[in-house]
Design a protein around this motif. Sequence first.
Motif, PDB file in Angstrom:
ATOM      1  N   LYS A 169      45.949 -12.870 -49.890  1.00 44.02           N
ATOM      2  CA  LYS A 169      45.241 -11.667 -49.426  1.00 44.02           C
ATOM      3  C   LYS A 169      46.221 -10.502 -49.510  1.00 44.02           C
ATOM      4  CE  LYS A 169      42.032 -13.746 -46.166  1.00 44.02           C
ATOM      5  NZ  LYS A 169      41.783 -14.107 -44.786  1.00 44.02           N
ATOM      6  N   ILE A 170      45.664  -9.307 -49.743  1.00 42.34           N
ATOM      7  CA  ILE A 170      46.534  -8.118 -49.820  1.00 42.34           C
ATOM      8  C   ILE A 170      46.145  -7.141 -48.715  1.00 42.34           C
ATOM      9  CG2 ILE A 170      47.344  -6.215 -51.270  1.00 42.34           C
ATOM     10  CD1 ILE A 170      46.633  -7.853 -53.725  1.00 42.34           C
ATOM     11  N   PHE A 171      47.163  -6.667 -48.018  1.00 46.20           N
ATOM     12  CA  PHE A 171      46.958  -5.703 -46.929  1.00 46.20           C
ATOM     13  C   PHE A 171      47.735  -4.431 -47.259  1.00 46.20           C
ATOM     14  CE2 PHE A 171      46.471  -9.946 -45.356  1.00 46.20           C
ATOM     15  CZ  PHE A 171      45.318  -9.868 -44.574  1.00 46.20           C
ATOM     16  N   VAL A 172      47.196  -3.315 -46.789  1.00 44.52           N
ATOM     17  CA  VAL A 172      47.891  -2.033 -47.000  1.00 44.52           C
ATOM     18  C   VAL A 172      48.143  -1.397 -45.643  1.00 44.52           C
ATOM     19  CG1 VAL A 172      47.711   0.304 -47.969  1.00 44.52           C
ATOM     20  CG2 VAL A 172      46.792  -1.646 -49.246  1.00 44.52           C
ATOM     21  N   LEU A 173      49.393  -0.970 -45.420  1.00 37.51           N
ATOM     22  CA  LEU A 173      49.709  -0.189 -44.222  1.00 37.51           C
ATOM     23  C   LEU A 173      49.898   1.264 -44.657  1.00 37.51           C
ATOM     24  CD1 LEU A 173      50.407  -0.179 -41.157  1.00 37.51           C
ATOM     25  CD2 LEU A 173      52.810  -0.340 -41.844  1.00 37.51           C
ATOM     26  N   ALA A 174      49.104   2.149 -44.052  1.00 37.94           N
ATOM     27  CA  ALA A 174      49.217   3.583 -44.368  1.00 37.94           C
ATOM     28  C   ALA A 174      49.423   4.335 -43.054  1.00 37.94           C
ATOM     29  CB  ALA A 174      47.935   4.047 -45.051  1.00 37.94           C
ATOM     30  N   ASP A 175      49.643   5.629 -43.140  1.00 30.88           N
ATOM     31  CA  ASP A 175      49.552   6.432 -41.920  1.00 30.88           C
ATOM     32  C   ASP A 175      48.337   7.344 -42.062  1.00 30.88           C
ATOM     33  OD1 ASP A 175      50.259   9.012 -43.045  1.00 30.88           O
ATOM     34  OD2 ASP A 175      52.353   8.370 -43.070  1.00 30.88           O
ATOM     35  N   LYS A 198      42.189   3.187 -56.575  1.00 25.85           N
ATOM     36  CA  LYS A 198      41.740   3.214 -57.977  1.00 25.85           C
ATOM     37  C   LYS A 198      42.432   2.094 -58.746  1.00 25.85           C
ATOM     38  CE  LYS A 198      40.864   8.104 -58.701  1.00 25.85           C
ATOM     39  NZ  LYS A 198      41.498   9.330 -59.187  1.00 25.85           N
ATOM     40  N   SER A 199      43.588   1.671 -58.228  1.00 22.32           N
ATOM     41  CA  SER A 199      44.394   0.688 -58.947  1.00 22.32           C
ATOM     42  C   SER A 199      44.167  -0.736 -58.463  1.00 22.32           C
ATOM     43  CB  SER A 199      45.883   1.027 -58.793  1.00 22.32           C
ATOM     44  OG  SER A 199      46.117   2.343 -59.207  1.00 22.32           O
ATOM     45  N   ILE A 200      43.774  -0.926 -57.208  1.00 24.00           N
ATOM     46  CA  ILE A 200      43.509  -2.289 -56.720  1.00 24.00           C
ATOM     47  C   ILE A 200      42.253  -2.306 -55.858  1.00 24.00           C
ATOM     48  CG2 ILE A 200      45.730  -3.517 -56.712  1.00 24.00           C
ATOM     49  CD1 ILE A 200      46.203  -2.476 -53.901  1.00 24.00           C
ATOM     50  N   ASP A 201      41.619  -3.459 -55.827  1.00 24.70           N
ATOM     51  CA  ASP A 201      40.500  -3.576 -54.883  1.00 24.70           C
ATOM     52  C   ASP A 201      40.751  -4.819 -54.026  1.00 24.70           C
ATOM     53  OD1 ASP A 201      40.039  -5.431 -56.838  1.00 24.70           O
ATOM     54  OD2 ASP A 201      38.448  -4.256 -57.781  1.00 24.70           O
ATOM     55  N   ASN A 202      39.808  -5.095 -53.159  1.00 20.95           N
ATOM     56  CA  ASN A 202      39.954  -6.271 -52.290  1.00 20.95           C
ATOM     57  C   ASN A 202      41.173  -6.210 -51.398  1.00 20.95           C
ATOM     58  OD1 ASN A 202      38.125  -8.241 -51.955  1.00 20.95           O
ATOM     59  ND2 ASN A 202      38.438  -9.069 -54.041  1.00 20.95           N
ATOM     60  N   VAL A 203      41.410  -5.037 -50.821  1.00 21.44           N
ATOM     61  CA  VAL A 203      42.535  -4.925 -49.888  1.00 21.44           C
ATOM     62  C   VAL A 203      41.988  -4.530 -48.518  1.00 21.44           C
ATOM     63  CG1 VAL A 203      44.245  -4.283 -51.630  1.00 21.44           C
ATOM     64  CG2 VAL A 203      42.977  -2.484 -50.470  1.00 21.44           C
ATOM     65  N   GLN A 204      42.716  -4.878 -47.493  1.00 21.58           N
ATOM     66  CA  GLN A 204      42.344  -4.464 -46.141  1.00 21.58           C
ATOM     67  C   GLN A 204      43.388  -3.459 -45.683  1.00 21.58           C
ATOM     68  OE1 GLN A 204      40.098  -7.058 -43.974  1.00 21.58           O
ATOM     69  NE2 GLN A 204      41.012  -8.901 -44.868  1.00 21.58           N
ATOM     70  N   VAL A 205      42.889  -2.335 -45.157  1.00 19.89           N
ATOM     71  CA  VAL A 205      43.794  -1.212 -44.875  1.00 19.89           C
ATOM     72  C   VAL A 205      43.916  -0.988 -43.370  1.00 19.89           C
ATOM     73  CG1 VAL A 205      44.166   1.264 -45.259  1.00 19.89           C
ATOM     74  CG2 VAL A 205      43.057  -0.114 -47.031  1.00 19.89           C
ATOM     75  N   PHE A 206      45.140  -0.694 -42.929  1.00 18.94           N
ATOM     76  CA  PHE A 206      45.371  -0.345 -41.527  1.00 18.94           C
ATOM     77  C   PHE A 206      46.194   0.942 -41.514  1.00 18.94           C
ATOM     78  CE2 PHE A 206      47.688  -1.132 -37.378  1.00 18.94           C
ATOM     79  CZ  PHE A 206      46.562  -0.996 -36.576  1.00 18.94           C
ATOM     80  N   ALA A 207      45.739   1.925 -40.743  1.00 21.62           N
ATOM     81  CA  ALA A 207      46.477   3.205 -40.686  1.00 21.62           C
ATOM     82  C   ALA A 207      47.004   3.434 -39.273  1.00 21.62           C
ATOM     83  CB  ALA A 207      45.564   4.348 -41.104  1.00 21.62           C
ATOM     84  N   ILE A 208      48.240   3.908 -39.208  1.00 22.68           N
ATOM     85  CA  ILE A 208      48.866   4.191 -37.905  1.00 22.68           C
ATOM     86  C   ILE A 208      49.233   5.677 -37.856  1.00 22.68           C
ATOM     87  CG2 ILE A 208      49.740   1.829 -37.647  1.00 22.68           C
ATOM     88  CD1 ILE A 208      52.470   2.782 -38.598  1.00 22.68           C
ATOM     89  N   SER A 246      50.435 -14.098 -47.795  1.00 18.16           N
ATOM     90  CA  SER A 246      49.801 -12.789 -47.975  1.00 18.16           C
ATOM     91  C   SER A 246      50.855 -11.750 -48.339  1.00 18.16           C
ATOM     92  CB  SER A 246      49.071 -12.384 -46.692  1.00 18.16           C
ATOM     93  OG  SER A 246      48.041 -13.312 -46.432  1.00 18.16           O
ATOM     94  N   LEU A 247      50.337 -10.598 -48.757  1.00 23.10           N
ATOM     95  CA  LEU A 247      51.217  -9.529 -49.244  1.00 23.10           C
ATOM     96  C   LEU A 247      50.870  -8.234 -48.517  1.00 23.10           C
ATOM     97  CD1 LEU A 247      53.135  -8.314 -51.471  1.00 23.10           C
ATOM     98  CD2 LEU A 247      51.109  -8.102 -52.916  1.00 23.10           C
ATOM     99  N   LEU A 248      51.890  -7.505 -48.107  1.00 19.69           N
ATOM    100  CA  LEU A 248      51.664  -6.207 -47.461  1.00 19.69           C
ATOM    101  C   LEU A 248      52.206  -5.102 -48.370  1.00 19.69           C
ATOM    102  CD1 LEU A 248      50.789  -4.648 -44.848  1.00 19.69           C
ATOM    103  CD2 LEU A 248      53.163  -4.842 -44.097  1.00 19.69           C
TER     104      LEU A 248
END
Length: 348
Positions: A25-31, A44-54, A82-84
């Motif tokens: 699974k791929i996760f993205v941490l953003a602000d 635009k470059s990847i799909d199927n990711v779950q995003v969390f923003a802080i 998994s990958l972050l």
Amino acid sequence: MNNVVLCTNLKQNLDVAIERCEHDKIFVLADVHTQQLCLPLLLKSIDNVQVFAIGAEDLNKNIQTLVSVWNFLSQKGASRHSLLINLGGGMITDLGGFAASTFKRGINYINLPTTLLAMVDASVGGKTGINFNGLKNEIGVFNAADSVLIDTDFLRTLNHDNILSGYAEMLKHGLISDVSHWAELLNFDMNHIDYTLLKQLVGQSIQVKQGIVGQDPNEKGIRKALNFGHTFGHAFESLALARQKPILHGYAVAYGMVCELYMSCVKSGFPKDKMRQTIHFIKENYGLFSFGCDDYDQLYQLMLHDKKNENDVINFTLLEDIGKIQINQHADRKTIEEVLDFYRECME
Ligand code: GLY
């Protein structure tokens, strides 16, 4: 060591970087800012990711935010495989890197820095962590990202102050590496940014950092070269914070380099003409951080409590010349005060 890629095509570069890692699974941490400004480009470059923003500010780089990232990973079913992906400035790459390094004893992570400071410094070299008990980066580990993807297109929307903040670390890399890189950096027109040239300089700058980190990943010796300008710089940054008028890290480092170049002249024979040229560039671009002699005691106390010190002695990295590094240098209070006098005379 990190696999650092100067991006030519974010989608392709990201595909390759992701393929290098396990990723059930791929996760993205953003602000909250990069979620608005940069995430659409990433999606635009990847799909199927779950995003969390802080939250975006450095005050969010704390244990509570870290717990919220662990909770997010846990609730969304992240496993050891998994990958972050950390999408943001140094706060995100530091905190996200630490969250990944500790979750289930460590999962892979990729840094996708969006600020100049994070591109040339924070995201490269494996330092991860959070602030604790009012101390910056007090808790953390050395653990390099699997890949760091440098897409300098993100810099086109970065404000001028943040460009300058990152550029100070590039200037430091010039001073600790070689004369031609240093001269190129001083000739760069900060008021009319040539982004193609900036990309090339960013690439060179990262190579300088990578070269040093590769020799000493855990900062036992030569990695301390990267602390040039930071002993005075951290004291200025903390003084500004105590005054409730925070300054950007790179600005503090630029002012710190003025001091440590002068100290290098006095103690290590650094050439005066190169010091003057560098100070001229800093003065022109970064303006002045003001303090008086009644601030000397506080600045000295801040330096005494710097975590780079060993055996309660203030530790400096000095230069004999450009690229001629002297680590573990010391100075007494009188010398430090003379350096502060010099700063005030030449910058005011
Ligand atoms: N920011 C300095 C280092 O990575 O060592």
